[in-house]
Structures are given as structure tokens and as C-alpha cells.
Motif scaffolding. Structure first.
Motif, PDB file in Angstrom:
ATOM      1  N   SER A 246       0.860  -1.183   0.000  1.00 25.58           N
ATOM      2  CA  SER A 246       0.000   0.000   0.000  1.00 25.58           C
ATOM      3  C   SER A 246       0.891   1.226   0.000  1.00 25.58           C
ATOM      4  O   SER A 246       2.093   1.148   0.251  1.00 25.58           O
ATOM      5  CB  SER A 246      -0.886   0.001   1.249  1.00 25.58           C
ATOM      6  OG  SER A 246      -0.089   0.190   2.415  1.00 25.58           O
ATOM      7  N   MET A 247       0.311   2.395  -0.262  1.00 25.84           N
ATOM      8  CA  MET A 247       1.122   3.606  -0.230  1.00 25.84           C
ATOM      9  C   MET A 247       1.601   3.922   1.183  1.00 25.84           C
ATOM     10  O   MET A 247       2.687   4.488   1.365  1.00 25.84           O
ATOM     11  CB  MET A 247       0.352   4.791  -0.811  1.00 25.84           C
ATOM     12  CG  MET A 247       0.192   4.764  -2.328  1.00 25.84           C
ATOM     13  SD  MET A 247       1.747   4.507  -3.266  1.00 25.84           S
ATOM     14  CE  MET A 247       2.757   5.877  -2.707  1.00 25.84           C
ATOM     15  N   LEU A 248       0.835   3.545   2.201  1.00 23.15           N
ATOM     16  CA  LEU A 248       1.324   3.701   3.575  1.00 23.15           C
ATOM     17  C   LEU A 248       2.577   2.866   3.793  1.00 23.15           C
ATOM     18  O   LEU A 248       3.544   3.318   4.418  1.00 23.15           O
ATOM     19  CB  LEU A 248       0.238   3.295   4.571  1.00 23.15           C
ATOM     20  CG  LEU A 248      -0.790   4.356   4.956  1.00 23.15           C
ATOM     21  CD1 LEU A 248      -1.856   3.749   5.856  1.00 23.15           C
ATOM     22  CD2 LEU A 248      -0.128   5.533   5.652  1.00 23.15           C
ATOM     23  N   GLU A 249       2.564   1.642   3.292  1.00 21.63           N
ATOM     24  CA  GLU A 249       3.735   0.777   3.414  1.00 21.63           C
ATOM     25  C   GLU A 249       4.906   1.323   2.606  1.00 21.63           C
ATOM     26  O   GLU A 249       6.063   1.242   3.044  1.00 21.63           O
ATOM     27  CB  GLU A 249       3.381  -0.646   2.970  1.00 21.63           C
ATOM     28  CG  GLU A 249       2.424  -1.351   3.910  1.00 21.63           C
ATOM     29  CD  GLU A 249       1.880  -2.653   3.345  1.00 21.63           C
ATOM     30  OE1 GLU A 249       1.598  -3.562   4.137  1.00 21.63           O
ATOM     31  OE2 GLU A 249       1.729  -2.753   2.103  1.00 21.63           O
ATOM     32  N   VAL A 250       4.619   1.876   1.438  1.00 21.69           N
ATOM     33  CA  VAL A 250       5.673   2.513   0.641  1.00 21.69           C
ATOM     34  C   VAL A 250       6.313   3.640   1.437  1.00 21.69           C
ATOM     35  O   VAL A 250       7.546   3.776   1.477  1.00 21.69           O
ATOM     36  CB  VAL A 250       5.101   3.049  -0.693  1.00 21.69           C
ATOM     37  CG1 VAL A 250       6.106   3.972  -1.371  1.00 21.69           C
ATOM     38  CG2 VAL A 250       4.743   1.898  -1.625  1.00 21.69           C
ATOM     39  N   GLY A 251       5.487   4.449   2.097  1.00 20.80           N
ATOM     40  CA  GLY A 251       6.010   5.542   2.905  1.00 20.80           C
ATOM     41  C   GLY A 251       6.941   5.054   4.003  1.00 20.80           C
ATOM     42  O   GLY A 251       8.004   5.636   4.242  1.00 20.80           O
ATOM     43  N   LEU A 252       6.561   3.972   4.673  1.00 20.43           N
ATOM     44  CA  LEU A 252       7.405   3.414   5.730  1.00 20.43           C
ATOM     45  C   LEU A 252       8.717   2.887   5.163  1.00 20.43           C
ATOM     46  O   LEU A 252       9.789   3.076   5.758  1.00 20.43           O
ATOM     47  CB  LEU A 252       6.657   2.300   6.455  1.00 20.43           C
ATOM     48  CG  LEU A 252       5.463   2.729   7.315  1.00 20.43           C
ATOM     49  CD1 LEU A 252       4.710   1.512   7.832  1.00 20.43           C
ATOM     50  CD2 LEU A 252       5.931   3.601   8.478  1.00 20.43           C
ATOM     51  N   MET A 253       8.651   2.234   4.004  1.00 20.00           N
ATOM     52  CA  MET A 253       9.868   1.694   3.409  1.00 20.00           C
ATOM     53  C   MET A 253      10.800   2.808   2.947  1.00 20.00           C
ATOM     54  O   MET A 253      12.021   2.713   3.105  1.00 20.00           O
ATOM     55  CB  MET A 253       9.507   0.766   2.241  1.00 20.00           C
ATOM     56  CG  MET A 253       8.884  -0.558   2.673  1.00 20.00           C
ATOM     57  SD  MET A 253       8.661  -1.737   1.322  1.00 20.00           S
ATOM     58  CE  MET A 253       7.303  -0.988   0.416  1.00 20.00           C
ATOM     59  N   LEU A 254      10.245   3.875   2.402  1.00 20.92           N
ATOM     60  CA  LEU A 254      11.079   4.987   1.963  1.00 20.92           C
ATOM     61  C   LEU A 254      11.783   5.648   3.139  1.00 20.92           C
ATOM     62  O   LEU A 254      12.908   6.137   3.009  1.00 20.92           O
ATOM     63  CB  LEU A 254      10.238   6.012   1.215  1.00 20.92           C
ATOM     64  CG  LEU A 254       9.774   5.617  -0.190  1.00 20.92           C
ATOM     65  CD1 LEU A 254       8.784   6.635  -0.734  1.00 20.92           C
ATOM     66  CD2 LEU A 254      10.957   5.475  -1.145  1.00 20.92           C
ATOM     67  N   ARG A 255      11.125   5.659   4.294  1.00 17.65           N
ATOM     68  CA  ARG A 255      11.715   6.261   5.478  1.00 17.65           C
ATOM     69  C   ARG A 255      12.571   5.266   6.257  1.00 17.65           C
ATOM     70  O   ARG A 255      13.082   5.570   7.323  1.00 17.65           O
ATOM     71  CB  ARG A 255      10.600   6.796   6.389  1.00 17.65           C
ATOM     72  CG  ARG A 255       9.878   8.000   5.816  1.00 17.65           C
ATOM     73  CD  ARG A 255       8.548   8.241   6.519  1.00 17.65           C
ATOM     74  NE  ARG A 255       8.725   8.263   7.951  1.00 17.65           N
ATOM     75  CZ  ARG A 255       7.849   7.744   8.814  1.00 17.65           C
ATOM     76  NH1 ARG A 255       6.773   7.115   8.356  1.00 17.65           N
ATOM     77  NH2 ARG A 255       8.054   7.826  10.100  1.00 17.65           N
ATOM     78  N   ASN A 256      12.709   4.060   5.705  1.00 22.52           N
ATOM     79  CA  ASN A 256      13.503   3.013   6.354  1.00 22.52           C
ATOM     80  C   ASN A 256      12.935   2.625   7.707  1.00 22.52           C
ATOM     81  O   ASN A 256      13.669   2.241   8.616  1.00 22.52           O
ATOM     82  CB  ASN A 256      14.966   3.461   6.520  1.00 22.52           C
ATOM     83  CG  ASN A 256      15.925   2.305   6.353  1.00 22.52           C
ATOM     84  OD1 ASN A 256      15.525   1.168   6.160  1.00 22.52           O
ATOM     85  ND2 ASN A 256      17.202   2.589   6.450  1.00 22.52           N
ATOM     86  N   LYS A 257      11.603   2.729   7.850  1.00 27.19           N
ATOM     87  CA  LYS A 257      10.941   2.366   9.107  1.00 27.19           C
ATOM     88  C   LYS A 257      10.349   0.965   9.057  1.00 27.19           C
ATOM     89  O   LYS A 257       9.783   0.505  10.030  1.00 27.19           O
ATOM     90  CB  LYS A 257       9.826   3.375   9.413  1.00 27.19           C
ATOM     91  CG  LYS A 257      10.310   4.809   9.642  1.00 27.19           C
ATOM     92  CD  LYS A 257      11.157   4.916  10.886  1.00 27.19           C
ATOM     93  CE  LYS A 257      11.532   6.361  11.163  1.00 27.19           C
ATOM     94  NZ  LYS A 257      12.378   6.488  12.365  1.00 27.19           N
ATOM     95  N   SER A 258      10.446   0.310   7.918  1.00 25.22           N
ATOM     96  CA  SER A 258       9.897  -1.036   7.785  1.00 25.22           C
ATOM     97  C   SER A 258      10.982  -2.057   8.085  1.00 25.22           C
ATOM     98  O   SER A 258      12.089  -1.997   7.542  1.00 25.22           O
ATOM     99  CB  SER A 258       9.357  -1.248   6.363  1.00 25.22           C
ATOM    100  OG  SER A 258       8.893  -2.563   6.195  1.00 25.22           O
ATOM    101  N   ASN A 259      10.681  -2.985   8.985  1.00 28.09           N
ATOM    102  CA  ASN A 259      11.659  -4.012   9.357  1.00 28.09           C
ATOM    103  C   ASN A 259      11.804  -5.088   8.289  1.00 28.09           C
ATOM    104  O   ASN A 259      12.743  -5.870   8.323  1.00 28.09           O
ATOM    105  CB  ASN A 259      11.262  -4.669  10.685  1.00 28.09           C
ATOM    106  CG  ASN A 259      11.362  -3.700  11.853  1.00 28.09           C
ATOM    107  OD1 ASN A 259      12.253  -2.864  11.878  1.00 28.09           O
ATOM    108  ND2 ASN A 259      10.434  -3.811  12.796  1.00 28.09           N
TER     109      ASN A 259
END
Length: 358
Positions: free
Chosen positions: A304-317
Motif C-alpha cells: 500500500s502507499m502507507l507501506e511505501v512511505g514506511l519503506m522509503l523512510r527506512n521504518k519497515s523491518n
């Protein structure tokens, strides 16, 4: 609900009544006002042309600069698209969406009046061998962030879920600070928050940016815009067109070329040579992997775009390993570890800032 009739006076009266209660900042312009602002639609004031018609620059009596989209007689978009774009834009308020100032439906003329974006569209820079040097890595990060924020707002934080359906580099405009704003909502569709997808009656959009489930089955969902965003992200980091062929034999489309280089650990060969951020391959490789996840053939495999946002900010584990992308003939062999995580890469190296909806 705002309803338009072909009768210009009646349409403008109906529109004014609706907008006074629902979008008081959106003005109903007369043909005389726009005619004066654009110097009678002079050739010198023409700044672009799209599916709806010609776009003119104008100046209002108070000195405010505007962009006027005037529907041409032979336009591929008709009255339905005009009404759709007016209603949707009247409801949407976000810093990364081009702001609708008003419209005109007078004497059979149909025009949309927007804030003026002095630095043209993203494609004006990306695909020009000279102008692409004007977009350094810092500016491209800002553009990626802004488009992400705009899409998160449309999908998560607006009153209705909005699917743009024609997201592409030419529909991303740049303001005086080179900050991006998504434009052109003539093809957009709105959903209630509990709806997830629909089957479209006709295919709309731009070749190369349309996901396979929409082409093959007419299925439209928020993952359709995620796919288009993935294409745009690939273009931002590479400066390459979707319409060209790549590889040693010039037989690979953009998605295939990006996937093969990523899979072989050669992703830096995909990047725009004009970028000056050569000391941070991790940021570029991370963007490449995210883009490939967005263009997966199966919509369920796309984030999702929310998940994209987290990945771009390096917040996704966790970041999934991309499978072969849509419209691809290449194989899907196992990806070696080194191609996903370059040795120089650290989790805190990314420069993306928060992308919460505004």
C-alpha cells in the motif's frame, strides 16, 4: 451533489450554489474574466496541451497567476470528465495536489482554473539530457516524498478513497520551489472507505502506466495507483522513458531491465548518470527495490502507499523480495543476497523524511 447542465447560465448558477456550501474557496469564473486574464487566449500565453485541451497562463486583476485548462472541441475528454474533475478537486485539499481555484462553464466553454505551476511538469526535466541535471538527488527525494504524501492522502486521509487512474510524470507539476503536486483528476474515481475495487466500464489512462489487472479484467483499485507510482519512481531514479527498450540487445522493457539489473546486483547501472549522490548507493537501491515491489503483476503483492512511505523512510523491518514484474518475459530465478543489501548500506542512511498525510 453538484449537477451541470449544457445551459451555461443555469450550470454556473447550480455550481455557485453547490460550491458556496461545500467549497467556498472555489470560484465560478465568467468567460469574460478568463478571456481577459489570458489576453483572449493568446498564443503567447499557451503553456501546454493534454487530453482535455490547451492550457493557458493567465493573470487575474489582483495579480495572481493562474493556469486555465480549456476543453478543446476535439478533446478525448468530454463533459463527464470536466464535471468529475471539478467535483473531485473541490473536495480535495492537500499541499501535494494542484489546487483548483475555480471553473467556467459559460457559452459552451468548459474551463478549469488552477494555481499556476511555474516549473512545468516532471517529464520536462527527467527525459531531457540537459535539463535532467537540474534535478539533483535532494530534489528527486523531495519529489518522491511529495508524490507519496499526495497518494497517501488520496487513499487514506481524504473523505473518500480516490484513485487517480492517470498518474504519470507529465501529471506531476512542480511549483516555484520545485515541490511536486499531482494534477489532472479527469479520469479519477472515488470510492467509499469500505470499498476496495470496482470493474471499470472502459479502459482509461496512459499506456505503460496501467497495471495488468486493469488491462485484462478492468479491475481498478488503490493498487492501480501504486503500480503507476512504481513506474514513476523507476523513471525518477533512472531518467528513462517507459516507451523505450533497453539491455544489450534493446529487447527489454523498462521493468524487465530494472529487474534484471537488480537481480544481478547491478542496480547502480540502472540509475541516472546525472545524479550526484554517488556516495549513497543504498538509497538508490532501496528506491529501486520499492519500485519493483510496486510494479508486481499480482496486485496483492504490491505494498500500500502507507507501506511505501514506511519503506522509503527506512521504518519497515521487512522488505519483500520482488518477483518478476508485470508485462515481463524474464525468468524469476532466486535473487542473491548481495543484490538486495549492498555492503555499504546501513539502515539509517536514507534521507527520506516523514510522509504522513496532511
Amino acid at each position: 451533489m453538484l449537477t451541470f447542465s449544457v445551459s451555461s447560465c443555469k450550470a454556473n448558477e447550480e455550481a455557485a450554489e453547490y460550491l458556496n456550501g461545500n467549497a467556498p474557496d472555489v470560484k465560478v469564473f465568467s468567460l469574460f474574466e478568463i478571456d481577459s486574464a489570458t489576453n483572449r487566449f493568446s498564443t503567447e500565453n499557451k503553456i501546454g496541451e493534454g487530453g482535455f485541451g490547451v492550457v493557458y497562463k493567465g493573470i487575474l486583476p489582483n495579480g495572481e497567476e493562474i493556469a486555465v485548462k480549456r476543453r478543446s472541441e476535439g478533446s478525448r475528454q468530454g463533459f463527464t470528465e470536466f464535471k468529475n474533475e471539478t467535483i473531485l478537486n473541490a473536495r480535495l485539499q492537500h499541499v501535494n495536489l494542484v489546487r483548483l481555484l475555480g471553473f467556467c462553464n459559460d457559452k459552451e466553454e468548459q474551463m478549469l482554473v488552477y494555481e499556476y505551476m511555474p516549473n512545468k511538469s516532471l517529464d520536462f526535466y527527467l527525459f531531457d539530457p540537459i535539463k535532467q541535471h537540474l534535478l539533483d538527488w535532494k530534489q528527486r527525494v523531495c519529489i518522491i516524498e511529495g508524490v507519496t504524501q499526495g497518494l497517501i492522502y488520496l487513499q487514506e486521509y481524504s473523505r473518500l478513497t480516490i484513485i487517480h487512474r492517470d498518474l504519470k510524470a507529465s501529471n506531476i507539476l512542480l511549483d516555484h520551489e520545485m515541490k511536486p503536486k499531482i494534477s489532472d483528476f479527469g479520469m479519477a474515481r472515488s470510492f467509499k472507505k469500505d470499498e476496495h475495487e470496482e470493474r471499470a466500464s472502459k479502459l482509461v489512462g496512459t499506456y505503460g502506466y496501467i497495471p495488468p489487472e486493469y488491462v485484462e479484467k478492468g479491475l481498478c483499485s488503490i493498487k492501480s495507483d501504486v503500480y503507476s507510482f512504481g513506474i514513476v519512481l523507476l523513471q525518477i531514479i533512472s531518467g528513462k522513458k517507459i516507451s523505450s527498450l533497453y539491455g544489450e540487445n534493446n529487447d527489454l522493457n523498462l521493468l524487465e531491465y530494472a529487474y534484471i539489473l537488480w537481480k544481478e546486483g547491478k542496480g547502480m547501472e540502472f540509475m541516472d548518470a546525472s545524479l550526484d549522490d554517488t556516495s549513497s548507493p543504498c538509497k538508490l537501491m532501496r528506491c529501486l527495490q520499492i519500485a519493483l515491489l510496486c510494479v508486481q503483476k499480482n496486485a496483492k503483492d504490491r505494498p500500500s502507499m502507507l507501506e511505501v512511505g514506511l519503506m522509503l523512510r527506512n521504518k519497515s523491518n521487512f522488505m519483500a523480495i520482488p518477483k518478476q514484474p508485470a508485462y515481463s518475459k524474464v525468468g524469476n530465478e532466486e535473487v542473491v543476497e548481495s543484490s538486495q543489501h549492498p555492503k555499504s548500506c546501513s539502515r539509517n542512511e536514507t534521507t527520506m523524511s516523514p510522509v504522513w498525510g496532511r
